[in-house]
Enzyme design. Structure first.
Site, PDB file in Angstrom:
ATOM      1  N   HIS A 167     -41.066 -47.155  48.631  1.00 57.54           N
ATOM      2  CA  HIS A 167     -41.572 -46.914  49.988  1.00 57.54           C
ATOM      3  C   HIS A 167     -40.467 -46.582  50.986  1.00 57.54           C
ATOM      4  CE1 HIS A 167     -45.838 -48.111  49.398  1.00 57.54           C
ATOM      5  NE2 HIS A 167     -45.303 -48.686  48.326  1.00 57.54           N
ATOM      6  N   ASP A 374     -36.228 -43.533  57.932  1.00 58.89           N
ATOM      7  CA  ASP A 374     -37.512 -44.149  57.618  1.00 58.89           C
ATOM      8  C   ASP A 374     -38.094 -43.450  56.400  1.00 58.89           C
ATOM      9  OD1 ASP A 374     -39.638 -45.874  58.007  1.00 58.89           O
ATOM     10  OD2 ASP A 374     -39.797 -45.418  60.143  1.00 58.89           O
TER      11      ASP A 374
END
Ligand code: GDG
Length: 726
Positions: A167, A374
């Site tokens: 992730h 991110d």
């Protein structure tokens, strides 16, 4: 019956806590659990993870109660104590991997006790998952905290179907290689059959690391291990679109908005929502807002910044410092620009209830999402989904995975304060028609590739990767093996041709003869086979005759060296080749030049051939050099009878007429055998397979495309098969 789906993630979608001595269960309806719910329709599933409470605080009876209660909710707990949480979670996961994966090497802590615990806890997760691993189960492991789990599972059961999804970003190989345990982490993840990332960049960085650090090459994203294929791909995670689209205009949300507008009527709202994490760029965002106010004082009292920072990982020092930095900046800016009845920043260091979050998304004229790094960033997508009025401006960092999809946002470099300040101005002054045009395009994308689609896509690809594995390969199955053994037993004139390196012996780092000597066990095995007078055993290799002779002094074993250049039979070497002096003179200087310019390369000169070995060359360099070398050699050789060949980390130059096929064709054709077995792993063995009669047992070792009838996975499997013959 449907296949079972086993989700393995650090946290379960249910959190357990203890209030006044009583256990309390709270479901966190995160995106992933919504996605898994949608998969449940087609699969029976179980979710394995930590329930969020330290086991030190629990009695055995409470643990049993938790296990039973979680079972009802499709979950299975892995209990962790405070020490484990501290070293595995706050330690290795969040103080070593998290900062490095987000390009903050300065924040990374290297502590061997963290690593020890990371391994321990990963093993606990693997064991827990195994409890549910039926034959057709699919196991889907999530995120950087559990990178070792795929390999741990594979080591226990090599036939499992395992997927892994990361992730976070996967960093560039120059950063990844800082990690002390880099090899083990890569090997850990490679235990999976399918590895997913949010973007192609991360896929690319992962492949670059596996190549540079482990030397594993890939073809179009498929990593070819000795005995398995591992597929990598990008699966950009989506959101539960309907939840945010609907969530932004229910009655409760409207009432929250009315309250908000009592204080902020006619004010433009810039919104910022994140976990309070140093990767999210909150201090940098505040600097940009301050610069914007400096440049555009006319926006004082007309625009406010609402910052929601959700407390996170408070046990880690970097996070404590971050909070202090944010609060200093907020207070400085408010101190500079506030009036008695107005201040430019509303700051909240607490989570917001879902309805309030949606109310803010729907009210915000500009959404400021400027992480320094991110993996994806879901907040950006949620804002887009919540804009049922189709206006609003998203300012998005191009360091977030989401920037690849949301190209209609105002994309900024979060480190460029001036650019972010300008983007705030542009966002606040953008024409309504432009806003809608951009927003609708982003909504089309986000509503299409939702979290459900993402999860379904991954699981389908995982099933397909297994089908591909099974259909591509010609694995020798148990029944075929039984027939082979039966034929062996029934026969009395048997020819057994065995390649050496990669077949009877795993490759060593260098071609030196001393490094690849046969073990005593292997010698014994071959001796026993040759003692059976019905067997004719021949080792057929590209190695020099002197080396083979040194390895196998047993007169009863036939030897073929240099791909057929030399043959040893009945205690005598016979030479089967022509004069080589002309072409060797031409190519030797080229090969030597390529050794000098390529650290790690080794040149091996044999009687009838050259071998340029690059097993120890830095893989990227090896790739470039070997291609250049092949071109140069082919150019120098022209249309000669001499060929340039590529084998297992080797470029060979030899006569086109000298190959294992030619070497054994005559022998195999002799009508004296009633059983032939030929085993090899390299391109040169393909010639041998083609030269065999159709009823011969030809076996390739590995996953390459092959002319052999069967494939087996490893040297160990070859030795096992030979043992079975005995
Ligand atoms: C990791 C990766 C990747 C935030 N504040 C509140 C609140 N939230 C919710 C958001 C969003 C989630 O938390 C945050 O998700 P992000 O994607 O933005 O960031 P990470 O937590 O760092 O997630 C990231 C993600 O995994 C998925 O793969 O995108 O890159 O770092 O859903 O809405 N929710 C509520 N109140 C808040 O105050 N209710």
């Amino acid at each position: 019956m449907n296949d079972k789906l086993i989700i393995v993630s650090t946290r379960l979608p249910v959190s357990v806590s203890k209030v006044d001595g009583k256990l309390r269960y709270e479901s966190s309806a995160g995106g992933l659990s919504t996605a898994i719910d949608s998969l449940k329709k087609s699969a029976d599933s179980v979710w394995v993870g930590w329930p969020g409470i330290a086991s030190d605080d629990l009695t055995p009876k409470e643990k049993t109660e938790i296990t039973t209660e979680l079972q009802k909710r499709g979950c299975y707990p892995v209990f962790l104590n405070n020490n484990e949480i501290n070293k595995f979670y706050s330690g290795y996961s969040n103080s070593t991997l998290w900062p490095l994966f987000h390009y903050f090497p300065k924040e990374a802590q290297y502590d061997s006790s963290y690593w020890d615990m990371y391994q321990d806890v990963n093993m606990q997760f693997a064991r827990a998952a195994l409890k549910f691993a039926t034959a057709n189960a699919k196991i889907w492991v999530h995120d950087y905290q559990l990178m070792l789990v795929p390999k741990m599972l594979r080591d226990i059961n090599k036939d499992l179907t395992i997927g892994f999804f990361l992730h976070t970003p996967f960093p560039a190989s120059e950063v990844f290689r800082l990690i002390p345990e880099r090899e083990a982490l890569l090997e850990g993840v490679l235990g999976a059959s399918l590895i997913g990332f949010h973007t192609y960049d991360y896929v690319h960085y992962f492949l670059a690391s596996t190549l540079k650090i482990l030397g594993y090459e890939n073809t179009l994203g498929t990593v070819r291990l000795d005995n398995r294929l591992v597929q990598t791909d990008a699966f950009p995670i989506g959101i539960d679109y309907k939840k945010y689209a609907k969530g932004s205009y229910n009655r409760k949300v409207s009432s929250i908005q009315r309250t908000f507008d009592l204080f902020r009527a006619k004010t433009q709202v810039i919104l910022s929502v994140d976990r309070a994490d140093y990767t999210k760029g909150i201090p940098e965002r505040l600097d940009a807002f301050e610069l914007f106010l400096d440049r555009h004082p006319d926006f004082l009292r007309r625009a406010v910044l609402v910052i929601v920072a959700v407390p996170s990982r408070g046990d880690v020092n970097a996070y404590k410092e971050l909070r202090a930095t944010i609060e200093q900046k907020v207070s400085r800016i408010n101190g500079r620009f506030s009036t008695i009845d107005w201040s430019p920043i509303t700051y909240r260091y607490q989570p917001l209830p879902f309805d309030e979050l949606c109310a803010l998304y729907a009210r915000a004229d500009v959404m400021l999402v400027t992480p320094l790094r991110d993996g994806m960033n879901l907040v950006a997508k949620e804002y887009v989904a919540a804009r049922h009025s189709h206006n609003g401006v998203l300012i998005l960092s191009d360091m977030a995975g989401a920037a690849i999809e949301l190209t209609d946002a105002l994309l900024v470099n979060p480190n460029n304060t001036s650019q972010v300040a300008d983007a705030i101005y542009e966002g606040l002054t953008m024409r309504e028609t432009d806003q809608r045009k951009r927003m609708r395009k982003m909504q089309a994308r986000v509503s299409q590739y939702t979290i459900e689609k993402w999860a379904q896509d991954f699981v389908k690809e995982l099933s397909d990767s297994v089908k591909k594995r099974d259909t591509n390969a010609k694995w020798l199955n148990q029944q075929q093996e039984r027939v082979l053994l039966d034929d062996y037993k029934k026969s009395s004139r048997r020819l057994i041709l065995l390649d050496y390196d990669g077949t009877l012996k795993n490759f060593a780092d260098s071609p030196d003869a001393d490094r690849s000597e046969p073990s005593i066990k292997l010698k014994k095995l071959l001796k026993t086979l040759t003692q059976d007078k019905q067997n004719k055993i021949i080792i057929i290799s590209g190695r020099k005759r002197t080396t083979l002779h040194k390895y196998f002094r047993n007169k009863d074993i036939g030897l073929i060296a240099e791909h057929g250049g030399w043959v040893y039979d009945d205690g005598q070497w016979t030479k089967f080749n022509q004069n080589t002096s002309d072409w060797k003179k031409k190519v030797k200087p080229i090969l030597k030049e390529f050794v000098a310019r390529t650290p790690g390369a080794v040149l091996e000169e044999k009687d009838f051939s050259f071998a340029w070995h690059y097993r120890q060359v830095q893989p990227n360099l090896a790739y470039v050099r070997k291609e250049a070398l092949k071109t140069k050699l082919r150019g120098a050789l022209g249309t000669d009878d001499i060929g340039v060949y590529e084998g297992q980390k080797i470029i060979e130059v030899k006569s086109k007429r000298m190959n294992k096929g030619v070497a054994v064709a005559g022998l195999a054709a002799k009508n004296q055998w009633d059983f032939i077995l030929a085993i090899g792993d390299d391109y040169t063995d393909e010639d041998m397979f083609l030269a065999m009669p159709t009823d011969a047992y030809t076996i390739n070792v590995g996953t390459d495309h092959t002319n052999a009838r069967y494939q087996i996975r490893s040297v160990d499997d070859v030795l096992e098969l030979l043992r079975l013959l005995i």
